[in-house]
Design an enzyme around this catalytic site. Structure first.
Site, PDB file in Angstrom:
ATOM      1  N   LYS A  52       1.198  -1.675   0.263  1.00 18.01           N
ATOM      2  CA  LYS A  52       0.096   0.086  -0.461  1.00 18.01           C
ATOM      3  C   LYS A  52       1.082   1.215   0.249  1.00 18.01           C
ATOM      4  CE  LYS A  52      -3.582  -2.492   2.648  1.00 18.01           C
ATOM      5  NZ  LYS A  52      -4.281  -3.027   3.579  1.00 18.01           N
ATOM      6  N   GLN A  96      -3.861  -1.114  10.199  1.00 19.35           N
ATOM      7  CA  GLN A  96      -3.628  -2.874   9.408  1.00 19.35           C
ATOM      8  C   GLN A  96      -4.860  -3.679   9.562  1.00 19.35           C
ATOM      9  OE1 GLN A  96      -2.719  -3.529   5.810  1.00 19.35           O
ATOM     10  NE2 GLN A  96      -4.084  -5.387   6.060  1.00 19.35           N
ATOM     11  N   ASP A 119     -10.783   3.142   4.175  1.00 20.94           N
ATOM     12  CA  ASP A 119     -11.315   2.037   4.243  1.00 20.94           C
ATOM     13  C   ASP A 119     -12.827   1.557   4.471  1.00 20.94           C
ATOM     14  OD1 ASP A 119      -8.825  -0.202   4.480  1.00 20.94           O
ATOM     15  OD2 ASP A 119      -8.328  -0.248   6.196  1.00 20.94           O
TER      16      ASP A 119
END
Ligand code: NAD
Length: 291
Positions: A52, A96, A119
């Site tokens: 990412k 994460q 997200d």
């Protein structure tokens, strides 16, 4: 059979984003900034988060990687999040997952400012998504919509069978595809581990989205001819012939199912790269929302 090439499509999307970033910088002196927080040293999570951050660099974003030790307390992580929430320089950030067991994931997600939740996991954003309001659609379902769109796969009036009801893939996918939207208007069946006679259901599907995490679960005798297959699963299976010591398998027995399919995503190179591209797209959106 047409391969739904996530690698190529995500490269196209990243190129489009890079052009927009260059334009933003030139006209407004603004550079989007994504931060990623990782707790602990899980190999797969580090690989994902590094990918990412690297993708941010490629499109011209700024990125910050915040690595915290495995024994970070919930309070310390919440503190880190409150710092990121008020840092004006950061447009969006992700934590994460999965987190170590001693940390309550839901509590962490709830602490993220919804405006920076690229997200799309915060209940405010999930709620907006469910109501078909503008928001951050979580990256994996967003990537699947984009892939279907760019390959002109018709969804309107089709029967979509989603296998798996996770909060991050199966459940939002089923909601989005049933909505009145360009890639939507489908008749959706959401199946899961308690579903009876799954094969009878998948045999009726025009489009199957498999998000289960069981390698090669979906076999050729479970699908009809000309089906469209989206394989979300990624499982590492030991393979001594590979330098890494493992290979990646999807939830679909690709060899046999691809012979019957009209469209199919490969693993790797299908949904995975799209997920990263859409995270970048959400970060760009977060940045533009601030202007
Ligand atoms: P999960 O692991 O949280 O849950 C699995 C789901 O599968 C559950 O809803 C369960 O009900 C269902 N299931 C289990 N056994 C079943 C069976 N026999 N029949 C029908 N349904 C069954 O789900 P997840 O987080 O969506 O992950 C699924 C897979 O997708 C994993 O391999 C994960 O690594 C992968 N994944 C990939 C991406 C990507 O970017 N490509 C993103 C997220 C997840």
């Amino acid at each position: 059979m047409i391969l739904l090439d996530g690698k190529k499509t995500s490269a196209d999307i990243k190129e489009e984003i890079a052009l927009e970033v260059a334009e933003l910088r030139r006209r407004k002196d603004i550079t989007p900034h994504l931060a990623a927080v990782i707790v602990g040293s899980d190999g797969a999570s580090i690989t994902y988060v590094n990918a990412k951050v690297k993708a941010c660099e490629r499109v011209g974003f700024e990125s910050s990687l915040i690595r915290l030790p495995e024994d970070t307390s919930e309070e310390e992580l919440l503190n880190e999040i409150s710092i990121l929430n008020v840092d004006n320089d950061i447009d969006g950030f992700i934590v994460q997952l999965p987190l170590p067991k001693h940390i309550d994931e839901q509590k962490i997600i709830m602490a993220i400012d919804p405006e920076k939740d690229v997200d799309g996991f915060h209940p405010t954003n999930v709620g907006k998504m469910a109501l078909n309001l503008p928001t951050f659609i979580s990256a994996t379902p967003f990537g699947i919509l984009e892939l279907l769109d760019r390959y002109n796969v018709e969804t309107s009036g089709k029967h979509v069978v989603v296998i798996g009801r996770s909060h991050i893939v199966g459940s939002p996918m089923s909601i989005l595809l049933a909505q009145k939207r360009k890639i939507g208007n489908a008749t959706v069946t959401l199946t899961h581990s308690r579903t009876k006679n799954l094969k009878e259901i998948t045999l009726q599907a025009d489009i199957i989205i498999a998000a289960i995490g069981i390698p090669e679960f979906l076999k050729a005798d479970m699908v009809k001819d000309e089906v469209t297959i989206i394989d979300v699963g990624i499982t590492r299976v030991p393979d001594s012939r590979k330098k890494s010591g493992y290979r990646l398998l999807g939830d679909v027995a690709f060899e046999e199912v691809s012979k019957k399919a009209a469209f199919i995503t490969p693993v790797p190179g299908g949904v995975g790269p799209m997920t990263i591209a859409m995270l970048l797209k959400n970060t760009l959106l977060a940045c533009k929302n601030k202007i």
